[in-house]
Design a protein around this motif. Structure first.
Motif, PDB file in Angstrom:
ATOM      1  N   THR A 275       0.853  -1.177   0.000  1.00  0.00           N
ATOM      2  CA  THR A 275       0.000   0.000   0.000  1.00  0.00           C
ATOM      3  C   THR A 275       0.885   1.221   0.000  1.00  0.00           C
ATOM      4  O   THR A 275       1.765   1.369   0.842  1.00  0.00           O
ATOM      5  CB  THR A 275      -0.891   0.021   1.260  1.00  0.00           C
ATOM      6  OG1 THR A 275      -1.570  -1.206   1.332  1.00  0.00           O
ATOM      7  CG2 THR A 275      -1.865   1.158   1.190  1.00  0.00           C
ATOM      8  N   LEU A 276       0.634   2.096  -0.959  1.00  0.00           N
ATOM      9  CA  LEU A 276       1.524   3.229  -1.125  1.00  0.00           C
ATOM     10  C   LEU A 276       0.918   4.489  -0.549  1.00  0.00           C
ATOM     11  O   LEU A 276      -0.217   4.826  -0.845  1.00  0.00           O
ATOM     12  CB  LEU A 276       1.801   3.456  -2.613  1.00  0.00           C
ATOM     13  CG  LEU A 276       2.468   2.282  -3.312  1.00  0.00           C
ATOM     14  CD1 LEU A 276       2.575   2.546  -4.782  1.00  0.00           C
ATOM     15  CD2 LEU A 276       3.823   2.056  -2.729  1.00  0.00           C
ATOM     16  N   ASP A 277       1.697   5.176   0.247  1.00  0.00           N
ATOM     17  CA  ASP A 277       1.275   6.483   0.738  1.00  0.00           C
ATOM     18  C   ASP A 277       1.703   7.548  -0.251  1.00  0.00           C
ATOM     19  O   ASP A 277       2.226   7.267  -1.311  1.00  0.00           O
ATOM     20  CB  ASP A 277       1.928   6.755   2.091  1.00  0.00           C
ATOM     21  CG  ASP A 277       1.215   6.045   3.204  1.00  0.00           C
ATOM     22  OD1 ASP A 277       1.857   5.764   4.222  1.00  0.00           O
ATOM     23  OD2 ASP A 277       0.019   5.768   3.022  1.00  0.00           O
ATOM     24  N   GLU A 278       1.552   8.775   0.197  1.00  0.00           N
ATOM     25  CA  GLU A 278       1.912   9.896  -0.656  1.00  0.00           C
ATOM     26  C   GLU A 278       3.411   9.892  -0.917  1.00  0.00           C
ATOM     27  O   GLU A 278       4.213   9.846  -0.002  1.00  0.00           O
ATOM     28  CB  GLU A 278       1.535  11.190   0.090  1.00  0.00           C
ATOM     29  CG  GLU A 278       1.393  12.395  -0.788  1.00  0.00           C
ATOM     30  CD  GLU A 278       0.412  12.181  -1.894  1.00  0.00           C
ATOM     31  OE1 GLU A 278      -0.676  11.648  -1.616  1.00  0.00           O
ATOM     32  OE2 GLU A 278       0.739  12.512  -3.042  1.00  0.00           O
ATOM     33  N   GLY A 279       3.786   9.935  -2.175  1.00  0.00           N
ATOM     34  CA  GLY A 279       5.207  10.071  -2.483  1.00  0.00           C
ATOM     35  C   GLY A 279       5.999   8.788  -2.452  1.00  0.00           C
ATOM     36  O   GLY A 279       7.208   8.801  -2.611  1.00  0.00           O
ATOM     37  N   GLU A 280       5.332   7.677  -2.247  1.00  0.00           N
ATOM     38  CA  GLU A 280       6.079   6.429  -2.206  1.00  0.00           C
ATOM     39  C   GLU A 280       5.986   5.704  -3.534  1.00  0.00           C
ATOM     40  O   GLU A 280       5.088   5.931  -4.330  1.00  0.00           O
ATOM     41  CB  GLU A 280       5.546   5.541  -1.086  1.00  0.00           C
ATOM     42  CG  GLU A 280       5.881   6.097   0.283  1.00  0.00           C
ATOM     43  CD  GLU A 280       5.292   5.253   1.386  1.00  0.00           C
ATOM     44  OE1 GLU A 280       4.537   4.327   1.058  1.00  0.00           O
ATOM     45  OE2 GLU A 280       5.582   5.521   2.555  1.00  0.00           O
ATOM     46  N   MET A 281       6.920   4.804  -3.727  1.00  0.00           N
ATOM     47  CA  MET A 281       7.000   4.144  -5.022  1.00  0.00           C
ATOM     48  C   MET A 281       7.567   2.764  -4.786  1.00  0.00           C
ATOM     49  O   MET A 281       8.381   2.573  -3.893  1.00  0.00           O
ATOM     50  CB  MET A 281       7.950   4.956  -5.910  1.00  0.00           C
ATOM     51  CG  MET A 281       8.072   4.479  -7.301  1.00  0.00           C
ATOM     52  SD  MET A 281       8.990   5.641  -8.284  1.00  0.00           S
ATOM     53  CE  MET A 281      10.643   5.198  -7.861  1.00  0.00           C
TER      54      MET A 281
END
Lengths: 423, 336, 149
Positions: A59-65
């Motif tokens: 699960t990706l938060d803001e700005g993650e990759m």
């Protein structure tokens, strides 16, 4: 390549045994999908996450990759996929995906005779093949109820310590290679080449030795070999020191490894990390001293530990153990008795039904075999516990907050070998 | 059209053609040095089948690049994707215009030669950025951004260290700087710190180990060059090695007397023999520094990205400024 | 030492934390299949400084309901052990946060190390089956071959 995939839900688990088990367990057969972006960005077909941990990683938060350190590494260790969740340059989480080298060795050994098992276990942890064979040999001897003759035990210890020498030497090279130093790996390979020449003189093979037998070893060691060994012994410390000089006091190397990937002793024990990585965190647990096997009670050596617990300590630990192994080899050659090298066992061994557990200290940690015999010519259950497999669990614990470039450094410090990880 | 103008234009065209022709063999020689020198340092032979002592290995590498399939990602921007390698290569080739090879052998004897050089070197940053962006690949983009950050950060200590040299020499012209060095002794005696800063910054500027995070395992792929193959990648590849030679050449010119011979030998001869003499010493010194750079590559591991940037801003930059202030102070005090 | 399956956590806890016993290290966690009609077994091997040999704890698990509480609360390193046991034998560990397949692909549908394991016919079972036209006999153009004879 644009083939159209069959549109079949890859997780047709409603009808499968797996789904029944999961529902019976109270686990959802298909987990709920949240704002979950994960699998497509790493090249997998989109599916809901199966477990809590999977959901946490993907699960990706803001700005993650999600970045794939894919199965084909430019450097080392074999085929392993690391899915790294990064925010910019900083690693947030890591999910190792294993199984690319899984060969089903445990199941294969259930159809092999006790002697053939030796050929099957060699390519597990292929850089320490002698240790891979040592543990089953001890386990099968326990099942069969015999002991190997003393000379065989000494030869076993000799080849095992030789194996440890070149395995630790290679770790030095790989540690540097993963950080960009091109030269130490070649020095390590020179070292390895010399040792492998010796080992091939004994066993006939350069890498997958097939040397141990239930009840002893396959070939004997003669005087010419001992003289070759002393010639080698005279030159090996110089080679190791050449490598050390490039690395140990190098500012760049130290700057990248000191304080990096610190594993405390308690964490290491809880994670199951063993071997030099555990001892570099200060825990003096060495199988050769803890539950001695082979002829180690007769050899004099101390358990080395390092106080740090970072990558540099693990490096120093392996260098120290390398030198300790050379010292052990000296003692073994001095004390080697004469005698037979193989006990009298029939061609196909049929031990009495029973269970046996044998553990050895491989260069990566505690390598153990749990064998169950049912009286027939094949083992009923042959289980191997590989140290690299368990040490890999430390990587997701150590990496969050670090840069991607450090991932390789930390991984190299645990020195995993994918053959062992994937069995 | 006056004859002078024609001659001037003709001379310029000839010079630039010669220079462009020179870049590729230079790249070949530097690559060959790298292969063989690193091999010898690692106690192995290196390539020794193609030509005597493997001399033509890098030539074959060059032809290999020509022979490879040249593909482009579907969604990449065609124009910029093609432009990027040209920009990087042109930056390298254009900066060769001002290198002082020998007395009378300078393609363009600008009065602001040093400024021109540093201006043009900056073009390669743009080229790398474009390469990363045009590839339509997030790893390339990140690699390109990171390399641009690295190169831009190191340009500042690089230029500042040279300003010290300029203040001492009193001129921005390479030829006059070398004349100053003939009169007053080589600049390395006057600006040792400047030399150190310049060398480290130049290695970082051209992405050489120990500062080659860009191309090594930046996200475990080749950074901004991931999607390039064939001759496009060949441009990047050759440009890097030509830039190595160029930086070594500039360092020779700025700090080590350019074409001047060291102490026991006569510094300069006249006429045609003088040109050959100067060329010999210039190339000897330049390739010596190329050798040192290759030696560093064989020996040192890589510096981590944040340590690299930290070093540029927290160590090299203050040092360069202090050096500049000290130099200016000495010049005023000694009324040089 | 043999125990009933659902008691593995309290037993191991006692073994680990008791000052006299002090089995602080989990060396191995393995699973054994005793045959088609028989039970499964999870075997733990523990190490203690105070005892001269390894301790083997065998926890019996029913084949029809192969559940066992997880010991990841005691040793975090048991996660991979339990994933492997789930993947290979199909023993579900309740409470393990990451119980998914580790060696086989995530959509694999049986348990390889069981004694009743039959190797699936890959061409028909996997989601990639039939993608390559050569694997689909209905696409073969036999008329073309007839003419050549």
């Amino acid at each position: 390549m644009t083939t159209e995939p069959q549109i079949r839900d890859p997780l047709e688990i409603e009808r499968s045994e797996e789904a029944r088990l999961r529902t019976a367990a109270g686990l959802p057969p298909v987990a709920r999908s949240g704002e979950f972006a994960g699998f497509e960005s790493v090249g997998l077909p989109d599916r809901p996450p199966q477990t809590d941990r999977e959901r946490e990683v993907y699960t990706l938060d803001e700005g993650e990759m999600l970045v794939n350190m894919g199965p084909q590494h430019p450097a080392t260790h074999g085929v392993m996929r690391l899915v790294i969740k990064v925010r910019g340059e900083i690693v947030v989480d890591i999910d190792p995906v294993l199984g690319y080298l899984h060969r089903g060795i445990e199941k294969l050994c259930e159809n092999a005779t006790y002697t053939t098992v030796m050929t099957y276990v060699d390519p597990m942890d292929y850089l320490s093949a002698m240790h891979n064979e040592h543990a089953p040999a001890i386990a099968f001897e326990k099942l069969y109820g015999i002991k190997a003759p003393r000379r065989a035990e000494y030869i076993r210890a000799l080849v095992v310590e030789l194996n440890r020498v070149f395995s630790h030497g290679l770790m030095m090279g790989f540690q540097a290679l993963d950080m960009g130093g091109l030269t130490p790996i070649l020095m390590s390979f020179i070292n390895r080449d010399e040792v492998v020449d010796l080992l091939s003189a004994i066993s006939g093979q350069r890498m997958l030795f097939n040397f141990f037998r239930v009840g002893g070893v396959n070939f004997d060691v003669n005087d010419e070999f001992i003289s070759r060994l002393s010639t080698w012994r005279a030159g090996v410390l110089k080679n190791v020191e050449m490598n050390e000089r490039i690395l140990t006091d190098n500012e760049i190397f130290r700057g990248r490894t000191i304080g990096m990937g610190v594993l405390s002793g308690k964490e290491a024990i809880s994670l199951g990390v063993t071997g030099p990585s555990l001892r570099a965190s200060g825990v003096p647990f060495d199988v050769r001293k803890a539950h001695p096997y082979c002829i180690y009670p007769e050899l004099e050596f101390d358990v080395i530990t390092q106080p740090g617990g970072d990558v540099y300590s693990r490096y120093l630990q392996r260098v120290a153990e390398l030198k300790q192994s050379i010292h052990l080899i000296d003692q073994i050659v001095d004390k080697m008795p004469h005698g037979p090298v193989q006990a009298q066992v029939p061609g196909i061994i049929r031990p009495r039904p029973g269970r046996a557990y044998a553990a050895v200290e491989s260069p990566r940690g505690l390598y153990s075999v749990y064998a169950i015999s049912d009286g027939g010519p094949n083992p009923y259950r042959f289980r191997m516990r590989d140290p690299s497999f368990i040490s890999l669990q430390a990587i997701p614990k150590l990496m969050p907050g670090r840069l991607i470039a450090d991932t390789m450094a930390v991984m190299a410090s645990f020195d995993p070998v994918m053959g062992g990880v994937d069995k | 059209m006056s004859v002078d103008l024609l001659l001037g234009v003709g001379r310029f065209v000839l010079a630039t053609t010669l220079l462009l022709l020179m870049t590729v063999p230079t790249a070949f020689i530097v690559i060959q040095m790298e292969i063989k020198v690193i091999a010898q340092m690692q106690l192995r032979y290196g390539p020794n089948r193609i030509g005597p002592w493997g001399m033509f290995q890098s030539t074959i590498h060059g032809f290999k690049f020509l022979a490879k399939e040249d593909h482009m990602p579907d969604q990449a921007d065609r124009a910029t994707f093609t432009l990027a390698p040209w920009m990087v290569y042109m930056a390298a080739a254009m900066s060769m215009l001002v290198i002082p090879f020998a007395p009378g052998v300078i393609a363009a004897d600008f009065n602001i030669g040093i400024v021109y050089f540093f201006a043009v070197i900056g073009l390669s940053v743009v080229g790398l950025l474009i390469a990363g962006w045009a590839s339509y690949n997030k790893y390339s983009l990140l690699g390109g951004l990171r390399s641009a950050a690295q190169m831009v950060s190191y340009e500042i200590p690089l230029t500042l260290s040279v300003v010290g040299v300029v203040v001492l020499g009193g001129t921005l012209n390479f030829r006059e700087l070398i004349a100053w060095q003939q009169a007053h002794g080589w600049m390395l005696l006057w600006q040792p710190i400047g030399l150190g800063i310049f060398y480290i910054a130049s290695l970082a500027e051209i992405n050489r180990t120990p500062f080659d995070m860009v191309e090594a395992d930046s996200e475990l792929v080749a950074g901004p060059f991931t999607e390039y193959s064939g001759m496009r990648f060949g441009f990047f590849f050759f440009a890097e090695y030509v830039a190595l030679f160029i930086m070594s050449g500039i360092m020779t010119a700025l700090f080590f007397g350019g074409w001047l011979a060291p102490w026991p030998f006569p510094a300069q001869l006249d006429g045609f023999a003088g040109t050959i003499y100067g060329l010999f010493w210039f190339f000897l010194k330049s390739y010596l520094f190329v050798f040192v750079a290759v030696w560093l590559r064989a020996t040192l591991p890589r510096v981590r990205v944040d340590q690299l940037m930290g070093m540029a801003w927290k160590v090299l930059l203050p040092l360069a400024m202090l050096n500049l202030i000290a130099t200016a102070g000495v010049v005023v005090w000694l009324n040089l | 030492m043999t125990i009933e399956g659902d008691q593995n956590v309290p037993v191991l806890w006692r073994l680990r934390d008791d000052a006299e016993l002090g089995f602080w290290f989990l060396a191995d966690a393995a699973a054994v299949d005793y045959g088609v009609g028989e039970h499964l077994e999870v075997v733990y091997h523990l190490y203690s400084d105070r005892h001269p040999s390894w301790l083997r704890v065998r926890a019996r698990v029913d084949r029809s309901n192969p559940h066992l509480p997880t010991i990841t609360g005691l040793w975090e390193g048991a996660t991979f052990h339990e994933r492997e046991m789930y993947d290979m034998m199909g023993i579900v560990f309740d409470g393990n946060r990451d119980l998914r397949r580790i060696f086989m692909s995530p959509d694999y549908r049986s348990f390889p190390q069981r004694k009743d394991f039959l190797l699936p016919d890959d061409a028909s079972d996997s989601p990639a089956a039939g993608v390559n036209p050569l694997e689909r006999p209905e696409t073969w153009d036999l008329a073309r071959l007839e003419g050549e004879r």
